[in-house]
Design a protein around this motif. Structure first.
Motif, PDB file in Angstrom:
ATOM      1  N   GLY A   1       1.292   3.940  -8.377  1.00 33.97           N
ATOM      2  CA  GLY A   1       2.604   4.692  -8.337  1.00 33.97           C
ATOM      3  C   GLY A   1       2.165   6.267  -8.229  1.00 33.97           C
ATOM      4  N   TYR A   2       0.971   6.437  -8.260  1.00 35.21           N
ATOM      5  CA  TYR A   2       0.442   7.999  -8.172  1.00 35.21           C
ATOM      6  C   TYR A   2       0.858   8.652  -6.978  1.00 35.21           C
ATOM      7  CZ  TYR A   2      -1.172   7.919 -12.966  1.00 35.21           C
ATOM      8  OH  TYR A   2      -1.194   7.891 -14.228  1.00 35.21           O
ATOM      9  N   GLN A   3       0.723   7.613  -5.785  1.00 35.04           N
ATOM     10  CA  GLN A   3       1.015   8.201  -4.549  1.00 35.04           C
ATOM     11  C   GLN A   3       1.573   6.776  -3.712  1.00 35.04           C
ATOM     12  OE1 GLN A   3       0.692  11.628  -2.415  1.00 35.04           O
ATOM     13  NE2 GLN A   3       1.348  11.805  -4.637  1.00 35.04           N
ATOM     14  N   PRO A   4       2.438   6.919  -2.511  1.00 34.03           N
ATOM     15  CA  PRO A   4       2.780   5.747  -2.030  1.00 34.03           C
ATOM     16  C   PRO A   4       1.484   5.361  -1.120  1.00 34.03           C
ATOM     17  CG  PRO A   4       4.455   7.458  -1.780  1.00 34.03           C
ATOM     18  CD  PRO A   4       3.234   8.102  -2.274  1.00 34.03           C
ATOM     19  N   ILE A   5       1.164   3.950  -1.157  1.00 39.02           N
ATOM     20  CA  ILE A   5       0.143   3.327  -0.457  1.00 39.02           C
ATOM     21  C   ILE A   5       0.136   1.871  -0.481  1.00 39.02           C
ATOM     22  CG2 ILE A   5      -1.656   3.428  -2.284  1.00 39.02           C
ATOM     23  CD1 ILE A   5      -3.683   4.349  -0.216  1.00 39.02           C
ATOM     24  N   GLY A   6      -0.303   1.217   0.626  1.00 38.98           N
ATOM     25  CA  GLY A   6      -0.397  -0.068   0.728  1.00 38.98           C
ATOM     26  C   GLY A   6      -1.632  -0.263   1.674  1.00 38.98           C
ATOM     27  N   ALA A   7      -1.979  -1.616   1.845  1.00 39.48           N
ATOM     28  CA  ALA A   7      -3.216  -1.772   2.574  1.00 39.48           C
ATOM     29  C   ALA A   7      -3.224  -3.178   3.162  1.00 39.48           C
ATOM     30  CB  ALA A   7      -4.503  -1.778   1.803  1.00 39.48           C
ATOM     31  N   VAL A   8      -3.621  -3.439   4.542  1.00 44.78           N
ATOM     32  CA  VAL A   8      -4.148  -4.769   4.876  1.00 44.78           C
ATOM     33  C   VAL A   8      -5.379  -5.095   5.158  1.00 44.78           C
ATOM     34  CG1 VAL A   8      -3.807  -6.152   7.060  1.00 44.78           C
ATOM     35  CG2 VAL A   8      -1.816  -4.557   6.541  1.00 44.78           C
ATOM     36  N   VAL A   9      -6.059  -6.109   4.428  1.00 42.02           N
ATOM     37  CA  VAL A   9      -7.199  -6.303   4.426  1.00 42.02           C
ATOM     38  C   VAL A   9      -7.627  -7.610   5.228  1.00 42.02           C
ATOM     39  CG1 VAL A   9      -9.411  -6.424   3.154  1.00 42.02           C
ATOM     40  CG2 VAL A   9      -7.528  -5.227   2.168  1.00 42.02           C
ATOM     41  N   CYS A  10      -8.378  -7.572   6.380  1.00 37.12           N
ATOM     42  CA  CYS A  10      -8.718  -8.614   7.216  1.00 37.12           C
ATOM     43  C   CYS A  10     -10.179  -9.016   7.141  1.00 37.12           C
ATOM     44  CB  CYS A  10      -8.117  -8.596   8.578  1.00 37.12           C
ATOM     45  SG  CYS A  10      -9.107  -7.246   9.708  1.00 37.12           S
ATOM     46  N   THR A  11     -10.477 -10.159   7.499  1.00 40.67           N
ATOM     47  CA  THR A  11     -11.791 -10.808   7.558  1.00 40.67           C
ATOM     48  C   THR A  11     -12.439 -10.120   8.824  1.00 40.67           C
ATOM     49  OG1 THR A  11     -11.180 -12.597   9.139  1.00 40.67           O
ATOM     50  CG2 THR A  11     -11.110 -12.940   6.728  1.00 40.67           C
TER      51      THR A  11
END
Length: 443
Positions: A276-286
């Motif tokens: 919650g400290y900054q907006p962030i998301g991630a996609v992790v792929c093989t």
């Protein structure tokens, strides 16, 4: 403070103004303190105002606040990706950063489709997901979700996704059916849907490892995920696991699917990734998914202005460092066991608590009108809303939801306190929750 121009979530009333946060507490403009027992929406994994994260944000913003990823990368993004790849199981080794979980799901769906295109398999154009799931509120993410009331207003705008039942033992197992047998039957439903659509038409199967807001911390049972993994492999279907809520340590391991012995082709992260400290998301792929794109067109046909935002990556990197330095995933396991014990001791025999479930510090109780039949309260009572309002007045923030069973029926209350929650704070949470249930449920 005078009335302003913010379009709030509800147009009926303006929410109180939050002024500051201290650990598990939020403080409003009147000086009232609230125990944040849900982390907003399973977001605030370190609580509020952690000095190391605040310092990292300030340092990064002072040094470099923004770049476009079409021109540059940054040390923060590179280091954070290395940390994620080191903690992720199997060959989940490539990371695409977004600004939210919904955006991560959008990118994951596009990546899955492009993976098949790069392989010359353009006929794959269908996605299978699950009812009672939630993957975000952008149109693509909403289409892939099974939250009926969220989907309804926008149905004409959503692409067609095939929905199967979730792995929800409490409501879908037959009397006397073992968790293993039920898990196998739930997995078989996925394969049956692949056959119905045509195996050569399916891009991916999308599921939350532990179902979050829609049904309330529902973990898979038996070998469900392993069996789904095998099914996907047999038919060339990619497995996308949504761990926006349950990932980044929330269940006691970096990915919740670690506990199921499963490595998806693609996994999405958010919420606890940056705390919650900054907006962030991630996609992790093989590596296989990445290499297929790299050997083909050489670029994901996707991108947004704030991909891999430097300050967001720096904040998330600091959050993950604190989690490791303070051994907080181990703390989640210990505190999660304590929370489950407290909930079962307090509500295990409650006539209106039908189920207590979850993993780590991601747990929920389901409210029922009748324990023996699992019959829900009528939706007109809006018990989840009454629980939220009553708890709020007592200084407790919980994350309740209605429509647990089918999008209309059923109420649950979700708890997701910070990973560094103390035993005394857990005691306070359960005590205040008990007072709320005493106040809103039938005598």
């Amino acid at each position: 403070m005078t009335a302003g121009h913010v379009f709030h979530r509800s147009t009926v009333a303006c929410p109180p103004v939050a002024m500051r946060g201290e650990g598990i507490f939020l403080i409003d403009a009147e000086g009232r303190r609230y125990i944040d027992a849900c982390g907003g929406a399973a977001v605030s994994c370190l609580g509020h105002g952690h000095p190391e994260v605040v310092a990292a944000i300030a340092e990064q913003a002072a040094r470099l606040e923004y770049i476009h990823t079409g021109f540059f990368t940054t040390e923060a993004a590179e280091e954070l990706a290395n940390v994620i790849a080191d903690m992720a199981p199997g060959s989940l080794g490539r990371v695409w950063f977004t600004s939210s979980g919904s955006e991560a799901i959008e990118a994951a769906l596009k990546l899955a489709r492009q993976y098949h295109l790069e392989r010359g398999d353009a006929g794959r154009n269908r996605v299978i997901a699950r009812r009672q799931s939630y993957h975000g509120n952008t149109l693509g993410a909403l289409a892939a979700g099974g939250s009926a009331w969220r989907r309804a207003p926008y149905q004409p705008l959503l692409f067609d996704v095939a929905l199967v039942d979730p792995c929800f033992e409490y409501h879908f197992a037959e009397p006397g059916e073992s968790p293993e047998d039920y898990g196998r039957r739930a997995a078989d439903a996925v394969e049956q849907e692949i056959f119905r659509l045509g195996p050569g038409t399916v891009i991916a199967f999308v599921a939350e490892t532990v179902v979050g807001a829609t049904a309330g911390a529902v973990p898979p049972v038996g070998d469900y995920l392993k069996q789904v993994r095998s099914i996907c492999d047999r038919h060339g279907v990619l497995m996308i696991l949504d761990e926006v809520m349950s990932g980044a340590g929330r269940t006691g391991t970096f990915l919740a699917c670690d506990q199921d012995g499963v490595v998806p082709d693609i996994v999405t992260l958010g919420k606890g990734l940056g705390g919650g400290y900054q907006p962030i998301g991630a996609v992790v792929c093989t590596d296989e998914v990445y290499d297929t794109v790299a050997r083909g067109s050489g670029a994901l046909k996707h991108g947004q202005t704030y991909n891999a935002h430097p300050v967001g990556c720096a904040a998330s990197l600091a959050v993950q460092r604190v989690i490791r330095q303070e051994a907080l995933m181990e703390r989640v396991q210990i505190a999660g066991t304590r929370l489950m014990t407290l909930l079962r001791d307090r509500f295990g025999d409650h006539p209106n608590v039908g189920d207590i479930r979850g993993r780590g510090l991601f747990q929920a109780i389901e409210l029922v009108a009748d324990r023996s039949t699992k019959a829900p309260f009528v939706p007109e009572l809006a018990l989840h809303q009454r629980a939220k309002a009553d708890a709020f007045e007592r200084g407790l923030l919980i994350y309740p939801s209605g429509g647990t069973i089918d999008g209309r029926l059923g109420d649950h209350i979700l708890l997701a306190p910070p990973y560094n929650v103390t035993d005394d704070e857990l005691d306070m949470i359960v005590s205040l929750l008990s007072e709320t249930l005493d106040a809103i449920l039938p005598a």
